[in-house]
Design an enzyme around this catalytic site. Sequence first.
Site, PDB file in Angstrom:
ATOM      1  CB  CYS A  91      -0.909   0.013   1.233  1.00  0.00           C
ATOM      2  SG  CYS A  91      -1.862   1.556   1.372  1.00  0.00           S
ATOM      3  CB  CYS A 135      -2.042   4.519   4.486  1.00  0.00           C
ATOM      4  SG  CYS A 135      -3.500   4.008   3.549  1.00  0.00           S
ATOM      5  CB  SER A 136       0.380   0.572   6.262  1.00  0.00           C
ATOM      6  OG  SER A 136       1.486   1.416   6.178  1.00  0.00           O
ATOM      7  CB  CYS A 137      -4.509  -0.780   2.806  1.00  0.00           C
ATOM      8  SG  CYS A 137      -5.168   0.893   2.937  1.00  0.00           S
TER       9      CYS A 137
END
Lengths: 218, 212
Positions: free
Chosen positions: A119, A122-124
């Site tokens: 991602c 962000c950090s999905c």
Amino acid sequence: MSDDHDHDHDHDHDHYDSPKSRRPRSEFELRTMALEAALVHNGLLATDAVDAFLEGIEHRMGPHNGARVVARAWIDPAFKARLLADGSASVAEMGLAGPEGDTVRVVENTVDTHNMVVCTLCSCYPWPLLGLPPIWYKSFAYRSRAVSEPRAVLAEFGVSLDPSVEVRVWDSSAEVRYLVLPQRPAGTDRLSEDELAALVTRNSMIGTAFADHPSTQG
Amino acid sequence: MGGMHGFGPVRTSDGDLAYHEPWELRAQFVGLMSSLTGGTMRANIEMLAPADYLASSYYVRWLTAAEQFHLRIGAVTTAELLEWRAVFTHDPDAVVPRCENPELAQRVSAMLSGGSPLPKAGDPLFAVDETVVVKRIHPETHHRCPRYVRGVHGTIEAVCGDDRVPGSEPRDSRVEAVYTVRFLSIDLWGVTAEPPFTVLVDLWQGYLEAAA
């Protein structure tokens, strides 16, 4: 306001340093405690709801769930076909839907194709299937490089692919969450579903590793 | 961050740890679970000053964004935060006060093993295998169109479903089809040291137009 924090210590949760250890609290720990205290004091936060979420993401969610999905796909061709066609329905069927994981697409690694997931925004990450993302998944290095030099990143994980293999990098920039279905290791024909699941590492479901081979496990 | 240089190796001594210190998770979920954030902190995290964003660790970004959001809307004051901080600094036995809401906690617990996928796209403008180009946009507010694909041609790989347009949350929001768009590395980065590869990005319909 200091009168209302003298409460029953049985409720003390383990996300802050225990008073008994007397370790000096860090700057960030103090800021977190202050924010939580102010929100609770102002009626904007339910502590038990936070605890319930954290208990779930730390203990109920995790790569053991994703590994069950992969192992079932390896032994059950009809399930695998459904899983690849409609990941969301298949994981829901196994009781593994949930926040950051209700729209799921499973992508299959083969001898010709290697999928990996990032991602960049962000950090999905598919929480119900894989739990909390590792620090490296949230790092600027992974978020910047996975889409621009995936083979160099894979090499850092010890994964080397033949130049003819197509690398497909999935940037989960919206609400779909991705799970890689790693290749089933050779020599596992006789293993049970549980034994197979034990070979399925978290990184193999992100695409930064292969599934373990039985001979490499202790 | 796609394509930015200079962040060094991905693998570090952290190995596969998810976090270092317990406060980090607490900070993330205090922000998410505040009754005012609507369960999403993305837009607030993106409002951090770029220099702060890059200088902060992942969980410090969550913490700072949660503080700034609640200060900005007046839900907490700087004085309150400093006062609480003084309590926890000076009294090692002081613990965070609790508020119990068993009914909400029950709902959270149930929500953790449920959920429904995005609804099927009602009226998608683009079809699988159609060629599209990502619009050149430069919004100041929250959106989810990565910079590295803007202006680049790609091919519709899949129609994911209908979803609310980011930035228009939470309630009165527009809904649009979301697509997985397939890009070739040569179109994103030119000739690379690595063999050509494919990058697939999920994009809302409003970010796309038909290729001329």
